[in-house]
Design an enzyme around this catalytic site. Structure first.
Site, PDB file in Angstrom:
ATOM      1  CB  SER A   7      57.333  14.353 -16.115  1.00 51.30           C
ATOM      2  OG  SER A   7      58.345  13.863 -16.972  1.00 51.30           O
ATOM      3  CG  HIS A  31      59.944  15.106 -12.291  1.00 53.37           C
ATOM      4  ND1 HIS A  31      60.256  14.709 -11.008  1.00 53.37           N
ATOM      5  CD2 HIS A  31      60.435  14.149 -13.107  1.00 53.37           C
ATOM      6  CE1 HIS A  31      60.906  13.569 -11.048  1.00 53.37           C
ATOM      7  NE2 HIS A  31      61.030  13.209 -12.323  1.00 53.37           N
ATOM      8  CG  ASP A  33      62.287  12.571 -16.197  1.00 55.07           C
ATOM      9  OD1 ASP A  33      62.499  12.168 -15.052  1.00 55.07           O
ATOM     10  OD2 ASP A  33      61.146  12.693 -16.694  1.00 55.07           O
ATOM     11  CG  MET A  35      66.644  10.246 -19.032  1.00 55.29           C
ATOM     12  SD  MET A  35      65.263   9.599 -20.011  1.00 55.29           S
ATOM     13  CE  MET A  35      65.027  10.929 -21.192  1.00 55.29           C
ATOM     14  CG  HIS A  64      64.325  11.723 -11.950  1.00 63.23           C
ATOM     15  ND1 HIS A  64      63.244  11.004 -12.423  1.00 63.23           N
ATOM     16  CD2 HIS A  64      65.135  10.802 -11.350  1.00 63.23           C
ATOM     17  CE1 HIS A  64      63.408   9.728 -12.146  1.00 63.23           C
ATOM     18  NE2 HIS A  64      64.555   9.586 -11.506  1.00 63.23           N
ATOM     19  CG  MET A  66      66.312   8.786 -14.399  1.00 64.65           C
ATOM     20  SD  MET A  66      64.877   8.284 -15.376  1.00 64.65           S
ATOM     21  CE  MET A  66      64.506   9.833 -16.200  1.00 64.65           C
ATOM     22  CG  MET A 135      61.728   5.517 -10.362  1.00 68.21           C
ATOM     23  SD  MET A 135      61.257   7.084 -11.131  1.00 68.21           S
ATOM     24  CE  MET A 135      60.651   6.531 -12.745  1.00 68.21           C
ATOM     25  N   GLY A 140      62.972   5.873 -17.643  1.00 71.13           N
ATOM     26  CA  GLY A 140      63.567   6.102 -18.951  1.00 71.13           C
ATOM     27  C   GLY A 140      62.612   6.393 -20.084  1.00 71.13           C
ATOM     28  N   GLY A 142      58.429   7.651 -21.203  1.00 71.55           N
ATOM     29  CA  GLY A 142      57.111   8.132 -20.853  1.00 71.55           C
ATOM     30  C   GLY A 142      56.047   7.210 -21.413  1.00 71.55           C
ATOM     31  N   GLY A 143      54.824   7.384 -20.941  1.00 70.23           N
ATOM     32  CA  GLY A 143      53.694   6.651 -21.496  1.00 70.23           C
ATOM     33  C   GLY A 143      53.506   5.233 -21.007  1.00 70.23           C
ATOM     34  CG  ASP A 173      58.505   9.986 -12.279  1.00 70.34           C
ATOM     35  OD1 ASP A 173      57.628  10.091 -13.153  1.00 70.34           O
ATOM     36  OD2 ASP A 173      59.711  10.205 -12.493  1.00 70.34           O
ATOM     37  N   GLY A 174      55.495   8.066 -12.650  1.00 68.74           N
ATOM     38  CA  GLY A 174      55.335   7.082 -13.714  1.00 68.74           C
ATOM     39  C   GLY A 174      53.940   6.529 -13.858  1.00 68.74           C
ATOM     40  N   GLY A 175      53.321   6.767 -14.997  1.00 70.10           N
ATOM     41  CA  GLY A 175      52.030   6.166 -15.295  1.00 70.10           C
ATOM     42  C   GLY A 175      50.857   6.718 -14.513  1.00 70.10           C
ATOM     43  N   GLY A 195      53.087  13.273 -16.559  1.00 69.94           N
ATOM     44  CA  GLY A 195      53.616  13.777 -17.819  1.00 69.94           C
ATOM     45  C   GLY A 195      52.716  13.504 -18.995  1.00 69.94           C
ATOM     46  CB  SER A 196      52.020  10.374 -20.874  1.00 75.80           C
ATOM     47  OG  SER A 196      53.346   9.986 -21.084  1.00 75.80           O
TER      48      SER A 196
END
Length: 217
Positions: A7, A31, A33, A35, A64, A66, A135, A140, A142-143, A173-175, A195-196
């Site tokens: 991401s 990926h 995002d 927004m 993606h 959003m 998700m 919306g 990151g981190g 996706d996420g964390g 990502g992060s």
């Protein structure tokens, strides 16, 4: 096969091409995002950004969306050269129509579900989905930390897909990081969006290799 999709949300926004250059030989896809400041609070990445990056990289690009009313944007993102477009089930009442529109453009159709959105809502459209994006954080930002209950959701989705004999891939996706990536893969996700963990490391390429090693062990 496990796919590591990176991401760009946590990348240096002023040096996106350079950020991708650092990791392009270690990752499987990008990926991106998109927004709109309405569906999620932040604003980020339009079709023009994707088109600019597309001219430099041959990696698969996943957009993606959003955004509210994603049906208004399918043409521009397909034209930008993406390989898949994810729309949120929660973002439009015209899900089937938008999925058809995506596939008509020769692009893979993906459905994204927020953490609290149930899988039962997909009952009528499973046959029109190429990738299910679950998700594992609220979209919306990151981190964030992965929400543990979403692992059960991935497991349930994997079981449904298997029982129906579908070829739908599951993306998470996420964390996702070194501490939980193996759990996410074991739950049934084959496309892992990170990502992060990568872009906040001192050596992003090495971070990707560390994640891949963790999955394979």
């Amino acid at each position: 096969m496990t796919e590591l999709s990176v991401s760009l949300l946590s990348a240096d926004q002023g040096n996106l091409r350079g950020e991708v250059e650092r990791i392009k030989d270690t990752i499987d896809s990008l990926h991106i995002d998109v927004m709109d400041g309405h569906f999620v609070p932040e604003i980020g990445f339009g079709a023009s950004v994707i088109e600019s990056l597309r001219s430099h990289f041959s990696l698969p690009f996943y957009a993606h969306l959003m955004v509210e009313k994603p049906e208004r944007h399918i043409r521009s993102f397909a034209s930008a050269g993406v390989d898949a477009i994810f729309i949120h089930y929660e973002s439009t009442p015209h899900i089937f129509r938008v999925l058809e529109k995506i596939r008509d453009k020769g692009v893979k159709a993906g459905i994204a579900l927020n953490p609290a959105t149930p899988l039962c809502l997909l009952e009528e459209i499973w046959d029109f989905i190429d990738i299910l994006l679950i998700m594992t954080v609220n979209p919306g930002y990151g981190g964030q930390e992965l929400l543990p209950f979403t692992l059960k959701k991935i497991e349930k989705a994997s079981k449904i897909i298997s029982e129906k004999g579908l070829s739908v891939k599951i993306s998470a996706d996420g964390g996702i990081n070194i501490n939980n990536i193996k759990k996410v893969r074991k739950a049934g996700a084959s496309i892992l969006v990170v990502g992060s963990y990568i872009f906040e490391s001192d050596d992003p390429a090495r971070a990707v290799k560390t994640l891949r090693k963790e999955i394979e062990e």
